[in-house]
Design a protein around this motif. Structure first.
Motif, PDB file in Angstrom:
ATOM      1  N   VAL A  99       0.766  -1.277  -0.037  1.00  0.00           N
ATOM      2  CA  VAL A  99       0.064   0.024   0.013  1.00  0.00           C
ATOM      3  C   VAL A  99       0.974   1.120   0.063  1.00  0.00           C
ATOM      4  O   VAL A  99       0.588   2.176  -0.893  1.00  0.00           O
ATOM      5  CB  VAL A  99      -0.853   0.065   1.094  1.00  0.00           C
ATOM      6  CG1 VAL A  99      -1.751   1.499   1.277  1.00  0.00           C
ATOM      7  CG2 VAL A  99      -1.840  -1.262   1.239  1.00  0.00           C
ATOM      8  N   ASN A 100       1.778   1.306   0.832  1.00  0.00           N
ATOM      9  CA  ASN A 100       3.024   2.409   0.968  1.00  0.00           C
ATOM     10  C   ASN A 100       3.412   2.726  -0.320  1.00  0.00           C
ATOM     11  O   ASN A 100       3.589   4.021  -0.986  1.00  0.00           O
ATOM     12  CB  ASN A 100       3.875   2.077   2.038  1.00  0.00           C
ATOM     13  CG  ASN A 100       3.265   2.365   3.134  1.00  0.00           C
ATOM     14  OD1 ASN A 100       2.158   2.943   3.611  1.00  0.00           O
ATOM     15  ND2 ASN A 100       4.080   1.900   4.268  1.00  0.00           N
ATOM     16  N   GLY A 101       4.045   1.500  -0.975  1.00  0.00           N
ATOM     17  CA  GLY A 101       4.859   1.711  -2.576  1.00  0.00           C
ATOM     18  C   GLY A 101       3.939   2.084  -3.156  1.00  0.00           C
ATOM     19  O   GLY A 101       3.974   2.881  -4.347  1.00  0.00           O
ATOM     20  N   TYR A 102       2.558   1.888  -3.243  1.00  0.00           N
ATOM     21  CA  TYR A 102       1.469   2.223  -4.453  1.00  0.00           C
ATOM     22  C   TYR A 102       1.167   3.540  -4.160  1.00  0.00           C
ATOM     23  O   TYR A 102       1.086   4.385  -5.160  1.00  0.00           O
ATOM     24  CB  TYR A 102       0.425   1.195  -4.299  1.00  0.00           C
ATOM     25  CG  TYR A 102      -0.781   1.743  -4.805  1.00  0.00           C
ATOM     26  CD1 TYR A 102      -1.170   1.747  -6.280  1.00  0.00           C
ATOM     27  CD2 TYR A 102      -2.153   1.987  -3.907  1.00  0.00           C
ATOM     28  CE1 TYR A 102      -2.135   2.205  -6.714  1.00  0.00           C
ATOM     29  CE2 TYR A 102      -3.192   2.515  -4.673  1.00  0.00           C
ATOM     30  CZ  TYR A 102      -3.370   2.660  -5.910  1.00  0.00           C
ATOM     31  OH  TYR A 102      -4.776   3.300  -6.442  1.00  0.00           O
ATOM     32  N   ALA A 103       0.849   3.928  -2.990  1.00  0.00           N
ATOM     33  CA  ALA A 103       0.448   5.354  -2.673  1.00  0.00           C
ATOM     34  C   ALA A 103       1.925   6.210  -3.275  1.00  0.00           C
ATOM     35  O   ALA A 103       1.422   7.427  -3.683  1.00  0.00           O
ATOM     36  CB  ALA A 103       0.404   5.633  -1.450  1.00  0.00           C
ATOM     37  N   LEU A 104       3.115   5.847  -2.904  1.00  0.00           N
ATOM     38  CA  LEU A 104       4.297   6.712  -3.339  1.00  0.00           C
ATOM     39  C   LEU A 104       4.456   6.774  -4.791  1.00  0.00           C
ATOM     40  O   LEU A 104       5.220   7.635  -5.114  1.00  0.00           O
ATOM     41  CB  LEU A 104       5.476   6.370  -2.298  1.00  0.00           C
ATOM     42  CG  LEU A 104       5.264   6.533  -0.899  1.00  0.00           C
ATOM     43  CD1 LEU A 104       6.556   5.926  -0.158  1.00  0.00           C
ATOM     44  CD2 LEU A 104       5.247   7.930  -0.479  1.00  0.00           C
TER      45      LEU A 104
END
Length: 286
Positions: A99-104
């Motif tokens: 989720v973090n990588g997708y958002a960033l």
């Protein structure tokens, strides 16, 4: 069809690879052969010799009888404790990292680069520096020395690397996929679940291999945060190996060591090519 020419350079490469394989496999060979020997044979024979009389008794003792402290129930309890720690300690960091990588990578909220830099810096902070603050924090929350505590600690320490892997992987995907999903009315979670997750199998395998081996092989965090009832296999193995009372049973110690290392060895053996594919598919791209 091109015929390969045998050259001194190629011979040197083969010699080097053979020597490297021998260097890493020889200790494993010694451990395996010793674990199938009786103590009398170990004392009388060569360390490199195959067992004269093969026996599985050391393995049975290591699994269910050897003393790991006050209890003499083998490393079996530690194995199931490690499973209970490793499963959520792998799934949760991967999900949060994805989720973090997708958002960033696609949504880029304000301060995204700063947040990514902070997360990346967290991956290089020594574990020992964070132990005391985490002990105080978890004790204040009333969960210190419990299964949720050790899972939460592995989530905290695994999240920076997982975020880095997924962020770099998603950054290598075509931006047109995201833009097309946005035009079709997809929101944050809908795009993530229906578009990004199905494309994430290669990097998810890489992340799972790294996290499983890291959590399973961990010693210091399990010793500090897991509590007496949830000690992982590595902590119990240390108690077995460092027992100083009575006769040191080298065959049982070797069997217990192999049992402890069996899960990471099996994962690397069966998933090695997936690991390479995941790395090649974008794990180191940015």
């Amino acid at each position: 069809m091109t015929r390969r020419v045998f050259t001194p350079a190629r011979a040197g490469i083969h010699v080097f690879l053979f020597g490297a394989a021998l260097f890493f496999l020889l200790p494993l060979y010694v451990m395996l052969t010793t674990s199938f020997k009786g103590m009398d044979e170990i004392r009388a024979g060569s360390i490199l010799a195959l067992p004269v009389a093969w026996t599985f008794e050391p393995w049975r003792q290591a699994w269910s009888e050897v003393c790991t402290g006050a209890a003499c129930e083998g490393v079996r309890a530690g194995f199931w404790n490690s499973v209970a720690i490793t499963v959520p300690g792998t799934v949760l960091p991967i999900l949060v990292g994805a989720v973090n990588g997708y958002a960033l990578s696609f949504w880029r909220p304000r301060g995204a680069n700063l947040l990514f830099g902070v997360l990346l810096a967290g991956a290089f902070i020594p574990v020992q520096v964070m132990i005391y603050p985490l002990v105080r924090l978890l004790a204040g929350a009333g969960i210190f020395g419990s299964l949720p505590a050790i899972v939460l600690v592995h989530l905290i320490f695994g999240m920076p690397v997982m975020t880095l892997l997924f962020r770099n992987y998603y950054a290598s995907l075509p931006q047109e996929l995201f833009h097309a999903a946005r035009i079709d009315g997809g929101g944050f979670w809908r795009i993530f679940i229906h578009v990004m997750l199905p494309l994430s199998l290669p990097i998810a395998v890489v992340a799972a291999i790294m996290q499983i081996t890291g959590v399973w092989n961990d010693y210091i965090l399990g010793l500090v945060f897991a509590g007496r009832d949830n000690l992982p296999m590595t902590v119990q193995l240390n108690n077995v190996i460092n027992t100083t009372t009575g006769t040191r049973l080298y065959n049982v110690n070797m069997a217990a060591t192999i049992l402890t290392a069996l899960v990471p060895l099996a994962i690397y053996f069966f998933s090695g090519r997936w690991f390479v594919r995941g790395i090649a598919a974008g794990a180191v791209k940015g």
